[in-house]
Structures are given as C-alpha cells and as structure tokens.
Design a protein around this motif. Structure first.
Motif, PDB file in Angstrom:
ATOM      1  N   GLY A 189       0.849  -1.273   0.243  1.00 42.89           N
ATOM      2  CA  GLY A 189       0.105  -0.066  -0.081  1.00 42.89           C
ATOM      3  C   GLY A 189       0.885   1.099  -0.053  1.00 42.89           C
ATOM      4  O   GLY A 189       0.294   2.240   0.644  1.00 42.89           O
ATOM      5  N   VAL A 190       1.979   1.137  -0.704  1.00 44.25           N
ATOM      6  CA  VAL A 190       2.743   2.301  -0.847  1.00 44.25           C
ATOM      7  C   VAL A 190       3.151   2.691  -2.252  1.00 44.25           C
ATOM      8  O   VAL A 190       2.819   1.756  -2.938  1.00 44.25           O
ATOM      9  CB  VAL A 190       4.297   2.175  -0.066  1.00 44.25           C
ATOM     10  N   HIS A 191       3.557   4.009  -2.567  1.00 34.10           N
ATOM     11  CA  HIS A 191       3.748   4.472  -3.887  1.00 34.10           C
ATOM     12  C   HIS A 191       5.494   4.428  -3.789  1.00 34.10           C
ATOM     13  O   HIS A 191       5.846   4.753  -2.803  1.00 34.10           O
ATOM     14  CB  HIS A 191       3.281   5.769  -4.287  1.00 34.10           C
ATOM     15  N   PHE A 192       6.052   4.204  -4.957  1.00 34.03           N
ATOM     16  CA  PHE A 192       7.441   4.075  -5.076  1.00 34.03           C
ATOM     17  C   PHE A 192       7.995   5.389  -4.631  1.00 34.03           C
ATOM     18  O   PHE A 192       9.115   5.445  -4.069  1.00 34.03           O
ATOM     19  CB  PHE A 192       8.041   3.606  -6.236  1.00 34.03           C
ATOM     20  N   SER A 193       7.393   6.656  -4.736  1.00 35.45           N
ATOM     21  CA  SER A 193       7.951   7.856  -4.356  1.00 35.45           C
ATOM     22  C   SER A 193       8.055   8.045  -2.728  1.00 35.45           C
ATOM     23  O   SER A 193       8.723   9.009  -2.436  1.00 35.45           O
ATOM     24  CB  SER A 193       7.139   9.190  -4.900  1.00 35.45           C
ATOM     25  N   GLN A 194       7.319   7.041  -2.064  1.00 31.08           N
ATOM     26  CA  GLN A 194       7.345   7.292  -0.556  1.00 31.08           C
ATOM     27  C   GLN A 194       8.409   6.170  -0.108  1.00 31.08           C
ATOM     28  O   GLN A 194       8.971   6.167   1.300  1.00 31.08           O
ATOM     29  CB  GLN A 194       6.240   6.426  -0.081  1.00 31.08           C
ATOM     30  N   LEU A 195       9.119   5.367  -1.184  1.00 29.34           N
ATOM     31  CA  LEU A 195      10.266   4.584  -0.661  1.00 29.34           C
ATOM     32  C   LEU A 195      11.606   5.556  -0.740  1.00 29.34           C
ATOM     33  O   LEU A 195      11.730   6.080  -1.697  1.00 29.34           O
ATOM     34  CB  LEU A 195      10.254   3.513  -1.562  1.00 29.34           C
ATOM     35  N   HIS A 196      12.417   5.208   0.224  1.00 30.35           N
ATOM     36  CA  HIS A 196      13.704   5.631   0.255  1.00 30.35           C
ATOM     37  C   HIS A 196      14.406   5.203  -0.796  1.00 30.35           C
ATOM     38  O   HIS A 196      14.229   3.902  -1.143  1.00 30.35           O
ATOM     39  CB  HIS A 196      14.548   5.240   1.589  1.00 30.35           C
ATOM     40  N   PRO A 197      15.256   5.936  -1.638  1.00 25.79           N
ATOM     41  CA  PRO A 197      15.887   5.351  -2.818  1.00 25.79           C
ATOM     42  C   PRO A 197      16.805   3.888  -2.486  1.00 25.79           C
ATOM     43  O   PRO A 197      16.648   3.032  -3.525  1.00 25.79           O
ATOM     44  CB  PRO A 197      16.898   6.510  -3.158  1.00 25.79           C
ATOM     45  N   LEU A 198      17.191   4.018  -1.435  1.00 19.95           N
ATOM     46  CA  LEU A 198      18.066   2.589  -0.992  1.00 19.95           C
ATOM     47  C   LEU A 198      16.992   1.215  -0.832  1.00 19.95           C
ATOM     48  O   LEU A 198      17.383   0.405  -1.195  1.00 19.95           O
ATOM     49  CB  LEU A 198      18.768   2.740   0.076  1.00 19.95           C
ATOM     50  N   GLY A 199      15.910   1.750  -0.276  1.00 21.74           N
ATOM     51  CA  GLY A 199      14.931   0.547  -0.167  1.00 21.74           C
ATOM     52  C   GLY A 199      14.487   0.228  -1.405  1.00 21.74           C
ATOM     53  O   GLY A 199      14.151  -0.982  -1.531  1.00 21.74           O
ATOM     54  N   PHE A 200      14.153   1.371  -2.427  1.00 22.53           N
ATOM     55  CA  PHE A 200      13.497   0.734  -3.681  1.00 22.53           C
ATOM     56  C   PHE A 200      14.923  -0.185  -4.398  1.00 22.53           C
ATOM     57  O   PHE A 200      14.634  -0.972  -5.192  1.00 22.53           O
ATOM     58  CB  PHE A 200      13.350   1.841  -4.882  1.00 22.53           C
ATOM     59  N   MET A 201      16.016   0.275  -4.228  1.00 20.88           N
ATOM     60  CA  MET A 201      17.168  -0.476  -4.702  1.00 20.88           C
ATOM     61  C   MET A 201      17.041  -1.982  -4.449  1.00 20.88           C
ATOM     62  O   MET A 201      17.602  -2.778  -5.120  1.00 20.88           O
ATOM     63  CB  MET A 201      18.613   0.203  -4.244  1.00 20.88           C
ATOM     64  N   ARG A 202      16.464  -2.119  -2.888  1.00 21.93           N
ATOM     65  CA  ARG A 202      16.792  -3.398  -2.418  1.00 21.93           C
ATOM     66  C   ARG A 202      15.640  -4.110  -3.401  1.00 21.93           C
ATOM     67  O   ARG A 202      15.946  -5.400  -3.641  1.00 21.93           O
ATOM     68  CB  ARG A 202      16.327  -3.465  -1.147  1.00 21.93           C
ATOM     69  N   VAL A 203      14.502  -3.608  -3.529  1.00 25.98           N
ATOM     70  CA  VAL A 203      13.655  -4.032  -4.560  1.00 25.98           C
ATOM     71  C   VAL A 203      14.181  -4.634  -5.909  1.00 25.98           C
ATOM     72  O   VAL A 203      14.065  -5.815  -6.304  1.00 25.98           O
ATOM     73  CB  VAL A 203      12.179  -3.278  -4.802  1.00 25.98           C
ATOM     74  N   VAL A 204      14.742  -3.604  -6.599  1.00 25.84           N
ATOM     75  CA  VAL A 204      15.261  -3.817  -7.881  1.00 25.84           C
ATOM     76  C   VAL A 204      16.367  -5.159  -7.926  1.00 25.84           C
ATOM     77  O   VAL A 204      16.483  -5.736  -8.469  1.00 25.84           O
ATOM     78  CB  VAL A 204      15.915  -2.580  -8.421  1.00 25.84           C
ATOM     79  N   HIS A 205      17.360  -5.067  -6.664  1.00 27.64           N
ATOM     80  CA  HIS A 205      18.184  -6.099  -6.600  1.00 27.64           C
ATOM     81  C   HIS A 205      17.698  -7.549  -6.406  1.00 27.64           C
ATOM     82  O   HIS A 205      18.135  -8.366  -7.097  1.00 27.64           O
ATOM     83  CB  HIS A 205      19.343  -5.568  -5.389  1.00 27.64           C
ATOM     84  N   PHE A 206      16.554  -7.473  -5.682  1.00 26.85           N
ATOM     85  CA  PHE A 206      15.672  -8.740  -5.279  1.00 26.85           C
ATOM     86  C   PHE A 206      15.541  -9.339  -6.850  1.00 26.85           C
ATOM     87  O   PHE A 206      15.560 -10.363  -6.879  1.00 26.85           O
ATOM     88  CB  PHE A 206      14.720  -8.798  -4.219  1.00 26.85           C
ATOM     89  N   GLU A 207      14.543  -8.439  -7.444  1.00 30.64           N
ATOM     90  CA  GLU A 207      14.120  -8.755  -8.622  1.00 30.64           C
ATOM     91  C   GLU A 207      15.285  -9.197  -9.593  1.00 30.64           C
ATOM     92  O   GLU A 207      14.982 -10.307 -10.209  1.00 30.64           O
ATOM     93  CB  GLU A 207      13.422  -7.612  -9.204  1.00 30.64           C
ATOM     94  N   LEU A 208      16.194  -8.431  -9.785  1.00 31.35           N
ATOM     95  CA  LEU A 208      17.204  -8.984 -10.811  1.00 31.35           C
ATOM     96  C   LEU A 208      17.725 -10.265 -10.158  1.00 31.35           C
ATOM     97  O   LEU A 208      18.249 -11.328 -11.033  1.00 31.35           O
ATOM     98  CB  LEU A 208      18.296  -7.863 -10.794  1.00 31.35           C
TER      99      LEU A 208
END
Length: 127
Positions: free
Chosen positions: A77-96
C-alpha cells in the motif's frame, strides 16, 4: 535512512535538467512534469505525484514498472515515491537476483526476506 522528512527536500533541477530527464527516461507526454519553486518542497497532492530523480539514476527505476514492482507496492500500500531510494534499490536487486537464479520474483518470496518499515515519512525495506 535519513531522519530528514521528504517534505524538507527541495529540488535542485533546472528546467533544462528536467527536459533531459524526461527525454532520457521516456516519461510519457500525458504526465507533464513540473518543478517545484525554489522554496517549495516536493509534496504529493491529489493531482500530482512526486518523483525523485535519484531513484531513476541510481536505483534502477524505469517505466513501465514491472508487474512484480507494481504487485509489491500494492501489497504494501505504498507508492514508490514514498520509498527511500536505497529501499527501492533493494527491490530492484531482489528482482534481478530472482531472474538470474530461477526466473520470476514473487511478493511472498520477497516477504520472506524483507519487511516494510517507516521512519518519519520515508519507507524502506529492512531484512
């Protein structure tokens, strides 16, 4: 995570920087970007979202977001703009990592490794 809230961050982009950003990341024309004024903070409103260019340049954000990223953001229930950039980087790393090892990432698998935490008005994913 920084204890500085998102509302205290001011834009350092110029109009030329914004134009280059829109071209580089292929932001669709039906999402016309605007820069906040010099003393305005970047705040979401019912008719506007906030995008941090740092998320694009250093965290691997690109449009359209993958189905996994959309499902994950909906799940929490969050928008990516609410995520700290390092948190979003974890998502990208996990996906890759999932794609490299065995194929498709999933929200239940992600939740086995990470949980959403909040620090002020930023969110991130912690182990």
């Amino acid at each position: 995570m920084s204890r500085t809230g998102r509302s205290s961050i001011c834009s350092v982009l110029t109009a030329k920087d914004l134009e280059a950003f829109v071209d580089a990341y292929k932001i669709p024309e039906h999402f016309p970007p605007t820069l906040p004024g010099p003393d305005e903070s970047a705040e979401c409103t019912p008719d506007r979202i906030v995008i941090y260019t740092l998320s694009f340049s250093s965290c691997g954000v690109c449009y359209p977001l993958s189905a996994f990223k959309v499902d994950l953001l909906r799940h929490f229930g969050v928008h990516f703009s609410q995520l700290h950039p390092l948190g979003f980087m974890r998502v990208v790393h996990f996906e890759l990592s999932c794609v490299a090892v065995f194929g498709e990432p999933s929200v239940p698998l992600f939740c086995m490794f990470y949980k959403l935490i909040s620090d002020g008005d930023w969110c991130t994913f912690a182990k």
